[in-house]
Design an enzyme around this catalytic site. Structure first.
Site, PDB file in Angstrom:
ATOM      1  N   ASP A  55      20.674 -23.415   6.298  1.00 25.42           N
ATOM      2  CA  ASP A  55      19.935 -24.570   6.812  1.00 25.42           C
ATOM      3  C   ASP A  55      20.838 -25.809   6.862  1.00 25.42           C
ATOM      4  O   ASP A  55      21.977 -25.779   6.378  1.00 25.42           O
ATOM      5  CB  ASP A  55      18.705 -24.822   5.936  1.00 25.42           C
ATOM      6  CG  ASP A  55      17.506 -25.299   6.735  1.00 25.42           C
ATOM      7  OD1 ASP A  55      17.706 -25.905   7.808  1.00 25.42           O
ATOM      8  OD2 ASP A  55      16.360 -25.062   6.302  1.00 25.42           O
ATOM      9  N   GLU A  88      21.631 -23.106  11.725  1.00 24.49           N
ATOM     10  CA  GLU A  88      20.670 -24.053  12.283  1.00 24.49           C
ATOM     11  C   GLU A  88      21.395 -25.265  12.880  1.00 24.49           C
ATOM     12  O   GLU A  88      20.790 -26.315  13.150  1.00 24.49           O
ATOM     13  CB  GLU A  88      19.691 -24.505  11.193  1.00 24.49           C
ATOM     14  CG  GLU A  88      19.105 -23.351  10.414  1.00 24.49           C
ATOM     15  CD  GLU A  88      17.606 -23.445  10.254  1.00 24.49           C
ATOM     16  OE1 GLU A  88      17.050 -24.514  10.478  1.00 24.49           O
ATOM     17  OE2 GLU A  88      16.998 -22.410   9.930  1.00 24.49           O
ATOM     18  N   TRP A  89      22.655 -25.108  13.125  1.00 26.13           N
ATOM     19  CA  TRP A  89      23.570 -26.151  13.583  1.00 26.13           C
ATOM     20  C   TRP A  89      23.027 -26.906  14.803  1.00 26.13           C
ATOM     21  O   TRP A  89      22.883 -28.135  14.756  1.00 26.13           O
ATOM     22  CB  TRP A  89      24.914 -25.497  13.841  1.00 26.13           C
ATOM     23  CG  TRP A  89      26.094 -26.377  14.021  1.00 26.13           C
ATOM     24  CD1 TRP A  89      26.119 -27.738  14.181  1.00 26.13           C
ATOM     25  CD2 TRP A  89      27.452 -25.949  14.035  1.00 26.13           C
ATOM     26  NE1 TRP A  89      27.401 -28.187  14.319  1.00 26.13           N
ATOM     27  CE2 TRP A  89      28.249 -27.104  14.229  1.00 26.13           C
ATOM     28  CE3 TRP A  89      28.078 -24.709  13.912  1.00 26.13           C
ATOM     29  CZ2 TRP A  89      29.646 -27.039  14.307  1.00 26.13           C
ATOM     30  CZ3 TRP A  89      29.461 -24.646  13.995  1.00 26.13           C
ATOM     31  CH2 TRP A  89      30.233 -25.800  14.190  1.00 26.13           C
ATOM     32  N   PRO A  90      22.724 -26.217  15.931  1.00 24.41           N
ATOM     33  CA  PRO A  90      22.272 -26.988  17.103  1.00 24.41           C
ATOM     34  C   PRO A  90      20.930 -27.689  16.910  1.00 24.41           C
ATOM     35  O   PRO A  90      20.692 -28.745  17.512  1.00 24.41           O
ATOM     36  CB  PRO A  90      22.203 -25.944  18.220  1.00 24.41           C
ATOM     37  CG  PRO A  90      22.060 -24.643  17.520  1.00 24.41           C
ATOM     38  CD  PRO A  90      22.820 -24.780  16.231  1.00 24.41           C
ATOM     39  N   TYR A  92      19.894 -29.293  14.342  1.00 21.71           N
ATOM     40  CA  TYR A  92      20.104 -30.582  13.697  1.00 21.71           C
ATOM     41  C   TYR A  92      20.948 -31.529  14.559  1.00 21.71           C
ATOM     42  O   TYR A  92      20.913 -32.739  14.367  1.00 21.71           O
ATOM     43  CB  TYR A  92      20.753 -30.382  12.321  1.00 21.71           C
ATOM     44  CG  TYR A  92      19.771 -29.861  11.305  1.00 21.71           C
ATOM     45  CD1 TYR A  92      18.985 -30.727  10.560  1.00 21.71           C
ATOM     46  CD2 TYR A  92      19.599 -28.492  11.112  1.00 21.71           C
ATOM     47  CE1 TYR A  92      18.061 -30.263   9.637  1.00 21.71           C
ATOM     48  CE2 TYR A  92      18.675 -28.010  10.196  1.00 21.71           C
ATOM     49  CZ  TYR A  92      17.908 -28.901   9.467  1.00 21.71           C
ATOM     50  OH  TYR A  92      16.978 -28.424   8.559  1.00 21.71           O
ATOM     51  N   ASP A 116      10.063 -24.477  13.804  1.00 21.55           N
ATOM     52  CA  ASP A 116       9.535 -23.284  13.143  1.00 21.55           C
ATOM     53  C   ASP A 116       8.464 -22.618  13.999  1.00 21.55           C
ATOM     54  O   ASP A 116       7.621 -23.289  14.595  1.00 21.55           O
ATOM     55  CB  ASP A 116       8.891 -23.652  11.803  1.00 21.55           C
ATOM     56  CG  ASP A 116       9.894 -24.167  10.796  1.00 21.55           C
ATOM     57  OD1 ASP A 116      11.096 -24.022  11.021  1.00 21.55           O
ATOM     58  OD2 ASP A 116       9.464 -24.730   9.772  1.00 21.55           O
TER      59      ASP A 116
END
Length: 311
Positions: A55, A88-90, A92, A116
């Site tokens: 995350d 979850e890089w892109p 954020y 989600d």
């Protein structure tokens, strides 16, 4: 401990995933992996972990976020264990800047793009709408080794991709999720209680024809080619000069409706030139026969349902 849990999970023919965070703390406030990437990666490998969901909460700056994702990728590779790296890089980055998907694919096996997923039709619909809206930037990067992840669950249920077999979706909506996740070349994770899953949901989740489309070796992600009022037409190039085609009915009231389209729409006009066979995969397997290039197909689709074809 977790090693014993991993051994138990593996004995059932399943894989074990674990959750951590690029920052000092996870989204729920537990310790993250910041500045302990190598130690955590080695620990996960020693436990027999098969997937890491990483995350992006509490990462500080965007530079630190990117550095953390890169460093954990290198740390996982150094362990020598095959661990799927779920980023979850892109997700954020998007509120601030356009993600560099070429760089992200160098480090991650799949990456979260959207909010989600929940056990509801509105959640599934929002994911499909977002994917169609952004397909010009995300479809081209997907391929073997790196995939767009249309959704990722909250930390409390770890991974919740396919909500088929739970309470919130009707049968037609469950068919839509399975069909469209196959079209989108999305990672397939079940999220349900396997002790109480219905035979119908089990049949859908284990459907070999749909899974074969999802895992087609050509590795190209599908895309929406037209939208006509409540109907959407999607296609996905497959190996062997084939195409997967999905007709989605977004209408939420009334009964089944027909959608008619020309086969010249498919594959930039090449999919059925000069002729092609059509096989229905969902909601039930059925052979439709052979059609010429200039033919049209009329497909009856239930509200919130999808008909999945292989051409």
């Amino acid at each position: 401990g977790i090693r014993k849990l991993a051994d138990y999970v593996h004995s059932k023919g399943l894989k074990l995933g674990i959750y951590s965070d690029v920052g000092n703390k996870t989204c729920a406030g537990f310790p993250g992996s910041y500045n302990h990437y190598d130690l955590d990666a080695q620990t996960f490998a020693s436990w027999g972990v098969d997937l890491l969901k990483f995350d992006g909460c509490n990462s500080g700056t965007l530079d630190l976020l990117a550095e953390g994702y890169r460093r954990m990728s290198l740390a996982l590779n150094k362990t020598g264990r095959s661990i799927v790296y779920s980023c979850e890089w892109p997700f954020y980055l998007r509120p601030v800047q356009q993600p560099n998907y070429t760089e992200i694919k160098q480090y991650c096996n799949h990456w979260r793009n959207f909010f989600d997923v929940y056990d509801s039709w509105s959640s599934i619909k929002s994911i499909l709408d977002w994917t169609a809206l952004h397909q010009d930037s995300i479809v081209k990067i997907a391929g073997p080794g790196g995939w767009n992840d249309p959704d990722m669950a909250s930390i409390f249920v770890f991974l919740s991709q396919l909500v088929i077999g739970n309470f919130g979706l009707s049968w037609d909506q469950a068919v839509t999720q399975m069909a469209m996740w196959a079209i989108m070349a999305a990672p397939l994770f079940m999220s349900n209680d396997l002790r109480h899953i219905s035979p119908e949901a089990k049949w859908l989740l284990q459907n070999k024809e749909v899974i074969a489309i999802n895992q087609d070796p050509l590795g190209k992600q599908g895309y929406q080619i037209t939208k006509d009022k409540n109907f959407e037409l999607w296609e996905r190039p497959l190996s062997g000069q084939a195409y997967a085609v999905a007709v989605l009915n977004q209408q939420e009231i009334g009964g089944p409706r027909n959608f008619t389209f020309s086969l010249t729409f498919l594959g930039n006009g090449l999919a059925c030139n000069p002729a092609c066979s059509v096989q229905q995969v969902l909601p039930a397997s059925r052979d439709w026969g052979v059609y010429s290039w200039v033919s049209s197909l009329s497909v009856e689709v239930n509200p919130t349902g999808t008909v999945l074809l292989k051409v």
